[in-house]
Design a protein around this motif. Sequence first.
Motif, PDB file in Angstrom:
ATOM      1  N   GLY A 185       4.678 -20.809  16.535  1.00 42.48           N
ATOM      2  CA  GLY A 185       3.590 -21.186  15.636  1.00 42.48           C
ATOM      3  C   GLY A 185       2.885 -22.445  16.078  1.00 42.48           C
ATOM      4  N   LEU A 186       3.636 -23.368  16.663  1.00 44.73           N
ATOM      5  CA  LEU A 186       3.018 -24.600  17.160  1.00 44.73           C
ATOM      6  C   LEU A 186       2.085 -24.296  18.327  1.00 44.73           C
ATOM      7  CD1 LEU A 186       2.983 -27.637  16.620  1.00 44.73           C
ATOM      8  CD2 LEU A 186       4.804 -27.889  18.311  1.00 44.73           C
ATOM      9  N   THR A 203      -1.033 -22.763  16.929  1.00 44.89           N
ATOM     10  CA  THR A 203      -1.888 -23.804  16.344  1.00 44.89           C
ATOM     11  C   THR A 203      -2.687 -24.532  17.434  1.00 44.89           C
ATOM     12  OG1 THR A 203      -0.351 -24.129  14.504  1.00 44.89           O
ATOM     13  CG2 THR A 203      -1.904 -25.904  14.949  1.00 44.89           C
ATOM     14  N   ALA A 204      -2.019 -24.866  18.525  1.00 40.04           N
ATOM     15  CA  ALA A 204      -2.712 -25.529  19.645  1.00 40.04           C
ATOM     16  C   ALA A 204      -3.809 -24.631  20.209  1.00 40.04           C
ATOM     17  CB  ALA A 204      -1.704 -25.892  20.730  1.00 40.04           C
ATOM     18  N   ARG A 205      -3.523 -23.329  20.273  1.00 38.48           N
ATOM     19  CA  ARG A 205      -4.521 -22.370  20.767  1.00 38.48           C
ATOM     20  C   ARG A 205      -5.724 -22.329  19.837  1.00 38.48           C
ATOM     21  NH1 ARG A 205      -8.026 -19.526  21.694  1.00 38.48           N
ATOM     22  NH2 ARG A 205      -8.141 -17.424  22.564  1.00 38.48           N
ATOM     23  N   LEU A 206      -5.491 -22.358  18.541  1.00 34.05           N
ATOM     24  CA  LEU A 206      -6.591 -22.353  17.579  1.00 34.05           C
ATOM     25  C   LEU A 206      -7.453 -23.602  17.712  1.00 34.05           C
ATOM     26  CD1 LEU A 206      -4.736 -21.062  14.370  1.00 34.05           C
ATOM     27  CD2 LEU A 206      -6.142 -19.756  15.963  1.00 34.05           C
ATOM     28  N   ARG A 207      -6.807 -24.737  17.933  1.00 28.21           N
ATOM     29  CA  ARG A 207      -7.545 -25.995  18.046  1.00 28.21           C
ATOM     30  C   ARG A 207      -8.349 -26.072  19.349  1.00 28.21           C
ATOM     31  NH1 ARG A 207      -7.498 -26.100  13.361  1.00 28.21           N
ATOM     32  NH2 ARG A 207      -6.104 -27.300  12.030  1.00 28.21           N
ATOM     33  N   SER A 208      -7.968 -25.304  20.359  1.00 30.93           N
ATOM     34  CA  SER A 208      -8.679 -25.354  21.649  1.00 30.93           C
ATOM     35  C   SER A 208      -9.881 -24.415  21.693  1.00 30.93           C
ATOM     36  CB  SER A 208      -7.721 -24.994  22.794  1.00 30.93           C
ATOM     37  OG  SER A 208      -7.326 -23.629  22.718  1.00 30.93           O
ATOM     38  N   ASP A 209      -9.978 -23.518  20.707  1.00 25.88           N
ATOM     39  CA  ASP A 209     -11.066 -22.541  20.665  1.00 25.88           C
ATOM     40  C   ASP A 209     -12.149 -23.044  19.714  1.00 25.88           C
ATOM     41  OD1 ASP A 209     -12.764 -20.386  20.254  1.00 25.88           O
ATOM     42  OD2 ASP A 209     -11.162 -18.905  20.254  1.00 25.88           O
ATOM     43  N   LEU A 215       1.699 -25.409   8.671  1.00 27.59           N
ATOM     44  CA  LEU A 215       2.878 -24.903   9.351  1.00 27.59           C
ATOM     45  C   LEU A 215       4.027 -24.733   8.365  1.00 27.59           C
ATOM     46  CD1 LEU A 215       3.142 -26.815  12.772  1.00 27.59           C
ATOM     47  CD2 LEU A 215       2.813 -24.357  12.427  1.00 27.59           C
ATOM     48  N   LEU A 216       4.744 -23.627   8.489  1.00 25.82           N
ATOM     49  CA  LEU A 216       5.924 -23.358   7.675  1.00 25.82           C
ATOM     50  C   LEU A 216       7.147 -23.412   8.592  1.00 25.82           C
ATOM     51  CD1 LEU A 216       4.580 -20.186   5.845  1.00 25.82           C
ATOM     52  CD2 LEU A 216       4.570 -22.517   4.967  1.00 25.82           C
ATOM     53  N   ASP A 223       4.229 -19.710  10.521  1.00 26.68           N
ATOM     54  CA  ASP A 223       5.632 -20.056  10.714  1.00 26.68           C
ATOM     55  C   ASP A 223       5.812 -20.653  12.112  1.00 26.68           C
ATOM     56  OD1 ASP A 223       8.409 -20.176  10.324  1.00 26.68           O
ATOM     57  OD2 ASP A 223       8.689 -18.229  11.276  1.00 26.68           O
ATOM     58  N   TRP A 224       6.564 -21.750  12.187  1.00 21.43           N
ATOM     59  CA  TRP A 224       6.769 -22.412  13.479  1.00 21.43           C
ATOM     60  C   TRP A 224       7.571 -21.513  14.422  1.00 21.43           C
ATOM     61  CZ3 TRP A 224       7.303 -28.338  14.022  1.00 21.43           C
ATOM     62  CH2 TRP A 224       7.548 -28.688  15.354  1.00 21.43           C
TER      63      TRP A 224
END
Length: 241
Positions: A67-68, A71-77, A87-88, A59-60
């Motif tokens: 949530g955004l 998401t950025a944290r997930l992409r940096s790891d 994203l919801l 959820d955003w």
Amino acid sequence: MMQAVSSLPLILVVEDDKGIQELLRFTLVCGGYQPLCADTAEEAETLLRTTLPDLALIDWMLPGKSGLALTARLRSDPRTRNLAVILLTARGEESDRVAGLEGGADDYIVKPFSPKELIARVQAVLRRCAPEFVKGTLSAGPIELDTVSHEARVDGQRITLTPTEFRLLRFLIANPGRVYSRQQLLDNVWGDHVYIEDRTVDIHIRRLRVALGPAAEQMVETVRGAGYKLSNRAGANQMAP
């Protein structure tokens, strides 16, 4: 003791609204998925330290970290960089959709949404990001794998596979020609939170070859010094569900 791993795709649900969270959980279970729920980004990050899901529904507008931002944290790891993310949000403006997709999401669902739309979006993203979880029939040469009935056949004859052998063969068929190291196979088939010796892969590959028999055992190739792959000669392809 080796930890059992479910053959169902694991979906992380990050949603603070308990009513929506329960709807998501119920819909995913009915769709043949295994949900893992978190109320906040921080709780999700704690779960992700020990569990790597196949897809995350986020959820955003979460309390605290958005949530955004998650998401950025997930992409940096590096560990979660390739995790599929949907994203919801109730924010349906084009600028919001663009921001979500540019922020690292693979898809974007606007609330309210129907259960059918949710499952269709999840299936579409998994088809792109994790093809081993496509529901239907995977085939490679004489091998056919029905991911719905969990049956495997070679030249039309049903063969017996253990759950681990089935997951291993499904992953290799869905990614033909690609070489995977023992550690990569452990992460993708067993899960990176399961701590077992990488030589366990060799044992299961050997058992898988025996189960496939003379007509197909050579299709699972050893690449010396690198790992294993499904031979390109198999002409692996996906059939319609």
